[in-house]
Design an enzyme around this catalytic site. Structure first.
Site, PDB file in Angstrom:
ATOM      1  N   GLU A 123      27.268  19.363  13.167  1.00 39.66           N
ATOM      2  CA  GLU A 123      26.152  19.360  12.640  1.00 39.66           C
ATOM      3  C   GLU A 123      25.032  18.566  13.525  1.00 39.66           C
ATOM      4  O   GLU A 123      25.727  17.600  13.848  1.00 39.66           O
ATOM      5  CB  GLU A 123      25.905  18.719  11.244  1.00 39.66           C
ATOM      6  CG  GLU A 123      26.721  19.522  10.119  1.00 39.66           C
ATOM      7  CD  GLU A 123      27.114  18.575   8.915  1.00 39.66           C
ATOM      8  OE1 GLU A 123      26.491  17.382   8.582  1.00 39.66           O
ATOM      9  OE2 GLU A 123      27.694  19.125   7.944  1.00 39.66           O
ATOM     10  N   LYS A 125      22.823  15.585  14.239  1.00 40.70           N
ATOM     11  CA  LYS A 125      22.702  14.071  13.635  1.00 40.70           C
ATOM     12  C   LYS A 125      21.283  13.981  13.512  1.00 40.70           C
ATOM     13  O   LYS A 125      20.701  13.730  14.596  1.00 40.70           O
ATOM     14  CB  LYS A 125      23.432  13.153  14.535  1.00 40.70           C
ATOM     15  CG  LYS A 125      23.319  11.900  13.545  1.00 40.70           C
ATOM     16  CD  LYS A 125      24.253  10.868  14.241  1.00 40.70           C
ATOM     17  CE  LYS A 125      24.375   9.516  13.747  1.00 40.70           C
ATOM     18  NZ  LYS A 125      23.114   8.700  13.532  1.00 40.70           N
ATOM     19  N   ASP A 127      17.816  12.224  12.958  1.00 44.82           N
ATOM     20  CA  ASP A 127      17.166  10.835  13.098  1.00 44.82           C
ATOM     21  C   ASP A 127      16.238  10.496  12.208  1.00 44.82           C
ATOM     22  O   ASP A 127      15.117  10.506  12.220  1.00 44.82           O
ATOM     23  CB  ASP A 127      16.804  10.651  14.504  1.00 44.82           C
ATOM     24  CG  ASP A 127      16.689   9.153  14.850  1.00 44.82           C
ATOM     25  OD1 ASP A 127      17.232   8.451  14.132  1.00 44.82           O
ATOM     26  OD2 ASP A 127      15.978   9.009  16.170  1.00 44.82           O
ATOM     27  N   TYR A 235      23.457  16.905   3.286  1.00 44.88           N
ATOM     28  CA  TYR A 235      24.902  17.223   4.340  1.00 44.88           C
ATOM     29  C   TYR A 235      26.164  16.559   3.964  1.00 44.88           C
ATOM     30  O   TYR A 235      27.165  16.536   4.391  1.00 44.88           O
ATOM     31  CB  TYR A 235      24.571  16.780   5.971  1.00 44.88           C
ATOM     32  CG  TYR A 235      24.021  15.538   6.199  1.00 44.88           C
ATOM     33  CD1 TYR A 235      24.827  14.267   5.569  1.00 44.88           C
ATOM     34  CD2 TYR A 235      22.859  15.052   6.440  1.00 44.88           C
ATOM     35  CE1 TYR A 235      24.331  12.946   5.611  1.00 44.88           C
ATOM     36  CE2 TYR A 235      22.293  13.889   6.644  1.00 44.88           C
ATOM     37  CZ  TYR A 235      22.972  12.808   6.281  1.00 44.88           C
ATOM     38  OH  TYR A 235      22.623  11.530   6.132  1.00 44.88           O
ATOM     39  N   LYS A 323      27.042  10.857  20.235  1.00 51.55           N
ATOM     40  CA  LYS A 323      25.587  10.594  20.444  1.00 51.55           C
ATOM     41  C   LYS A 323      25.073  11.058  21.822  1.00 51.55           C
ATOM     42  O   LYS A 323      25.914  11.214  22.571  1.00 51.55           O
ATOM     43  CB  LYS A 323      25.351   8.939  20.597  1.00 51.55           C
ATOM     44  CG  LYS A 323      25.682   8.227  19.222  1.00 51.55           C
ATOM     45  CD  LYS A 323      24.465   8.288  18.313  1.00 51.55           C
ATOM     46  CE  LYS A 323      24.089   7.418  17.315  1.00 51.55           C
ATOM     47  NZ  LYS A 323      24.058   6.020  17.509  1.00 51.55           N
ATOM     48  N   CYS A 417      18.182 -26.606  26.938  1.00 51.00           N
ATOM     49  CA  CYS A 417      17.760 -26.098  25.959  1.00 51.00           C
ATOM     50  C   CYS A 417      16.200 -25.968  26.022  1.00 51.00           C
ATOM     51  O   CYS A 417      15.504 -26.970  25.850  1.00 51.00           O
ATOM     52  CB  CYS A 417      18.447 -26.325  24.635  1.00 51.00           C
ATOM     53  SG  CYS A 417      17.793 -25.377  23.277  1.00 51.00           S
ATOM     54  N   CYS A 420      14.893 -27.550  22.311  1.00 52.10           N
ATOM     55  CA  CYS A 420      15.300 -28.923  21.897  1.00 52.10           C
ATOM     56  C   CYS A 420      15.455 -29.957  23.184  1.00 52.10           C
ATOM     57  O   CYS A 420      15.470 -31.173  22.940  1.00 52.10           O
ATOM     58  CB  CYS A 420      16.320 -29.049  20.664  1.00 52.10           C
ATOM     59  SG  CYS A 420      17.885 -29.060  21.673  1.00 52.10           S
ATOM     60  N   CYS A 435      23.601 -24.347  24.015  1.00 49.25           N
ATOM     61  CA  CYS A 435      22.896 -25.754  23.794  1.00 49.25           C
ATOM     62  C   CYS A 435      23.775 -26.362  22.850  1.00 49.25           C
ATOM     63  O   CYS A 435      24.187 -25.923  22.054  1.00 49.25           O
ATOM     64  CB  CYS A 435      21.435 -25.354  22.769  1.00 49.25           C
ATOM     65  SG  CYS A 435      20.939 -26.617  22.025  1.00 49.25           S
ATOM     66  N   CYS A 441      18.976 -28.910  17.105  1.00 49.20           N
ATOM     67  CA  CYS A 441      18.217 -27.978  17.789  1.00 49.20           C
ATOM     68  C   CYS A 441      17.554 -27.063  16.438  1.00 49.20           C
ATOM     69  O   CYS A 441      18.206 -26.357  15.803  1.00 49.20           O
ATOM     70  CB  CYS A 441      18.885 -27.070  18.641  1.00 49.20           C
ATOM     71  SG  CYS A 441      18.076 -25.521  19.411  1.00 49.20           S
TER      72      CYS A 441
HETATM   73  S1  IVH Z   1      27.716  12.257   7.506  1.00 44.91           S
HETATM   74  C1  IVH Z   1      30.518   9.776   5.079  1.00 44.91           C
HETATM   75  N1  IVH Z   1      25.930  13.987   8.760  1.00 44.91           N
HETATM   76  O1  IVH Z   1      24.258   9.117  10.292  1.00 44.91           O
HETATM   77  C2  IVH Z   1      29.418  10.302   6.291  1.00 44.91           C
HETATM   78  N2  IVH Z   1      25.332  11.728   8.677  1.00 44.91           N
HETATM   79  O2  IVH Z   1      25.573   6.867  11.613  1.00 44.91           O
HETATM   80  C3  IVH Z   1      28.007  10.502   5.747  1.00 44.91           C
HETATM   81  N3  IVH Z   1      23.327  11.141   9.769  1.00 44.91           N
HETATM   82  O3  IVH Z   1      24.006   7.042   7.682  1.00 44.91           O
HETATM   83  C4  IVH Z   1      27.470  10.745   6.836  1.00 44.91           C
HETATM   84  N4  IVH Z   1      22.602  13.201  10.154  1.00 44.91           N
HETATM   85  O4  IVH Z   1      22.074   8.548   7.919  1.00 44.91           O
HETATM   86  C5  IVH Z   1      26.153  12.746   8.185  1.00 44.91           C
HETATM   87  N5  IVH Z   1      24.556  15.665   9.665  1.00 44.91           N
HETATM   88  C6  IVH Z   1      24.838  14.369   9.289  1.00 44.91           C
HETATM   89  C7  IVH Z   1      23.851  13.303   9.782  1.00 44.91           C
HETATM   90  C8  IVH Z   1      24.117  12.088   9.292  1.00 44.91           C
HETATM   91  C9  IVH Z   1      22.316  12.009  10.442  1.00 44.91           C
HETATM   92  C10 IVH Z   1      23.230   9.826   9.565  1.00 44.91           C
HETATM   93  C11 IVH Z   1      23.148   9.190   8.328  1.00 44.91           C
HETATM   94  C12 IVH Z   1      24.201   8.153   8.450  1.00 44.91           C
HETATM   95  C13 IVH Z   1      24.123   7.982   9.838  1.00 44.91           C
HETATM   96  C14 IVH Z   1      25.691   7.226  10.268  1.00 44.91           C
END
Ligand code: IVH
Length: 693
Positions: A123, A125, A127, A235, A323, A417, A420, A435, A441
């Site tokens: 899926e 991810k 943002d 999700y 990522k 430092c 300080c 330091c 400090c």
């Molecule tokens: S699953 C236990 N699915 O990624 C697993 N997370 O780094 C629960 N996120 O805090 C997360 N898209 O905010 C899952 N398709 C997706 C996602 C997703 C974005 C984010 C989510 C989570 C973060 C983890």
């Protein structure tokens, strides 16, 4: 009519405190889970009366007093919500190889052969911001942010304004009690329109859609949130159990049928190659998607496998976030300055000509340390390539030498430092220059205090860095204990807080109340708050779970100074704590100054014992267990997870305190040691037999 506090007899006061404790708890529950019955002002009056009585009769303060309760509502803008199941994060991968490794790990853990395919759901991810939605009898009843994963903020009213969040679900197969998790986000188009409108109104602009979504979700007035173009993709859930599904894919299908938005790009992949093709395809399409994504999440599709895989300290073993590569940009180094951290480390930072990288304006980048600057030969006036990877602070990747001005000179790292003036020394074998000013400090002391009150530590609401720094400068707070005597000192002071600029009666009282609310603190937060070197949140949790009480931990750390002691062996036996962390823990308790700071602090706060995980009364509840040799029926790792689920502590070495040693085939010295110490030995069959009861 309530009797005025000044006329109460001791007996009446006692009764009144009992009544108020119950009444306030009742209204707290309503506030959190249903509709409040009384106004905020009336609620405040109840708390005030409770407080006045407690001030007059301090010896009558009840253990369940509302003034001591952690996370009391109405403290900050949003109430707190303790998640029924922690909201986990994900392990990250960056390269294709990480995906192969992930699948191998899953295989090894489950002990399945290479012929057997492992289906993954891939899926995007998203943002945005993770949120969780609770439904009771089909009605949306409570919504919260992720927060620190254990505790989030109640943003029910704001979530109700999002169209993608169903308010009522009428399907008969939707569970009576369900928690759906997902991501709140904003589409590019909407973000651009919104910023254009803000610009016309001379309002500050949001840096990127994610910040815009965050700002909109944390509005105090839900009517404002309602005007923001927020969206939601579902999700995940807190537990798949009530959904009666066998795969994650089936779960997504059901969500869709019930009216949730699920990501249309999600796909089942049978092999690593297929998953990687999906990844690279979306990486290409990334810029043309209507919303920001920062990678791909792979999830093991079969839920029986997910269950067996379980979770490690912070993330499920059945998922991986792959990522996308960091985004890069070129810019100019205007200056290099030195920051002094909480532990005295001098960190060089580049002051950059502002540049946009991956949707965020960057004007600073960390240069890590002295060697790193020398290695890359980064100089003031250089043009450099910088990159941002996810939430990580921007980094300087390389210098563009062709663009270097002719008169530039190498950066010379200071040996004192900048805060300080103490010597800054590099100990043999260390990369960091530190330091030596210790407590003199101010940079270090103030940063330690900031850490102490921060979200994952004492989490004192409304006590931000600015206040900490200001109070420190004025000499009001020097060590953590001073935070808890602040109110008393302030009330006696000729220029109390509320009379000062930027403060009023209400804000001062709110701060004092937030401080009061944290007088009782869970052990893991306490451990983390101390800011011991190398002891982050995960390690603090390991410590808390192992020692269960502050007293036990402290005694063990003092005893562990002797490396021949059982206490030392016991410390090293904690999975996740090695010799280096152990040294820092022991050194912390070996420093008399730290013990003084702790003593003063413990006169102010109560450290709550770690609540034992509810493990029932099984044969392994709260027992320590060592696995050794090759097991036949499950991998060592799965055995460990299984034992932990039964409430056992799995340790890596045998000590006289160990309760069981499970021996597989060809066990080594551990079995011998168990005999020596008279620790009970179990065969694999005996262990399985006991574990399945
Ligand atoms: S699953 C236990 N699915 O990624 C697993 N997370 O780094 C629960 N996120 O805090 C997360 N898209 O905010 C899952 N398709 C997706 C996602 C997703 C974005 C984010 C989510 C989570 C973060 C983890």
């Amino acid at each position: 009519m309530n009797t005025s506090v000044s006329y109460l007899t001791e007996k009446e006061a006692k009764q009144e405190l009992a009544r108020l404790a119950e009444l306030i708890a009742y209204h707290d529950r309503l506030y959190y889970f249903q509709e409040p019955e009384i106004s905020d002002a009336d609620y405040d009056l109840l708390r005030l009366r409770n407080k006045e009585i407690e001030e007059k009769f301090p010896h009558l303060i009840r253990e369940d007093s509302p003034s001591l309760r952690v996370g009391a509502p109405l403290l900050g803008p949003f109430g707190k919500v303790v998640h029924r199941q922690g909201m986990l994060s994900l392990d990250n991968g960056f390269e294709d190889q990480d995906v192969y490794d992930f699948i191998d790990r899953v295989r090894r853990f489950l002990g399945i052969s290479h012929e057997m395919p492992i289906e993954l759901v891939a899926e995007p991810k998203i943002d945005g911001l993770a949120s969780t939605l609770q439904y009771q009898d089909g009605g949306f009843s409570l919504g919260a942010t992720r927060g620190d994963g254990t505790e989030g903020e109640d943003i029910t009213q704001n979530l109700k304004t999002i169209q993608d969040v169903p308010r009522h679900i009428e399907f008969h197969d939707f569970p009576a009690l369900a928690e759906i998790r997902g991501e709140v986000y904003m589409r590019h188009k909407d973000f651009i329109e919104m910023n254009a409108e803000r610009e016309a109104q001379k309002l500050p602009l949001f840096a990127n859609p994610r910040n815009a979504a965050a700002g909109s979700l944390r509005q105090l007035d839900p009517r404002i949130t309602a005007q923001r173009p927020l969206k939601f993709f579902a999700y995940a859930c807190d537990s798949y159990a009530p959904f009666h599904v066998e795969t994650h894919w089936e779960f997504l299908e059901k969500l869709k049928r019930w009216g949730f938005m699920t990501n249309p790009l999600a796909k089942v992949c049978e092999t690593a190659e297929e998953a990687l093709a999906y990844y690279h395809d979306l990486e290409e399409k990334r810029a043309s998607l209507p919303y920001d994504i920062d990678g791909i999440v792979y999830k093991v599709n079969r839920l029986d496998w997910q269950n067996r895989l379980g979770v490690s300290t912070r993330a499920p073993r059945w998922a991986l976030a792959h990522k996308f590569p960091a985004q890069k940009a070129q810019t100019l180094v205007n200056d290099i300055f030195i920051q002094v951290g909480r532990t005295g480390t001098l960190t060089p930072v580049a002051d950059l000509a502002p540049v946009t990288v991956g949707g965020v304006v960057v004007s600073r980048a960390t240069l890590h340390n002295e060697d790193e600057i020398a290695r890359k030969d980064i100089r003031v006036g250089d043009t450099v390539v910088i990159q941002r990877a996810g939430d990580v602070i921007p980094q300087v990747v390389q210098v563009i030498l062709e663009k270097r001005p002719p008169n530039s000179v190498p950066f010379s790292f200071p040996h004192t430092c900048p805060v300080c003036g103490s010597h800054a020394v590099r100990l043999p074998g260390e990369v960091a220059r530190k330091c030596m000013g210790g407590l003199v400090c101010s940079a270090q002391a103030a940063l330690r205090l900031r850490h102490f009150v921060s979200r994952d530590a004492f989490d004192i609401e409304g006590f931000g860095s600015k206040h900490v720094d200001a109070f420190y400068k004025e000499g009001l707070i020097k060590t953590p204990a001073d935070i808890f005597t602040l109110e008393k000192k302030e009330r006696e002071s000729p220029s109390p807080l509320q009379s000062r600029e930027g403060w009023g009666e209400l804000s001062a009282n709110n701060l004092f109340r937030a401080i009061e609310a944290r007088r009782r603190i869970p052990l893991h937060r306490f451990v983390y708050a101390l800011g011991i070197l190398q002891v982050g949140q995960a390690t603090a949790k390991l410590i808390a779970r192992h020692y269960m009480s502050y007293q036990a931990w402290k005694e063990a750390m003092i005893a562990a100074k002797d490396s021949e002691s059982d206490a030392y062996a016991d410390l090293l036996s904690i999975d996740g704590i090695g010799p280096s962390v152990s040294t820092d823990l022991i050194a912390f308790f070996d420093e008399p100054h730290n013990l003084e700071v702790l003593k003063a602090l413990l006169e102010q706060v109560i450290v709550l014992d770690e609540t034992p995980v509810d493990v029932g009364k099984g044969p392994f509840a709260n027992k320590s267990i060592v696995f050794t040799g090759t097991l036949q029926h499950m991998t060592r790792q799965e055995a460990k997870v299984r034992a932990e689920a039964l409430g056992a502590k799995v340790v890596s070495s045998v000590s006289p305190k160990t309760n069981y040693v499970v021996v597989g085939e060809s066990p080594g010295s551990k079995a011998k040691k168990a005999q020596e110490y008279g620790v009970q030995i179990l065969t694999e069959e005996e262990w399985l037999e006991k574990a399945s009861h």
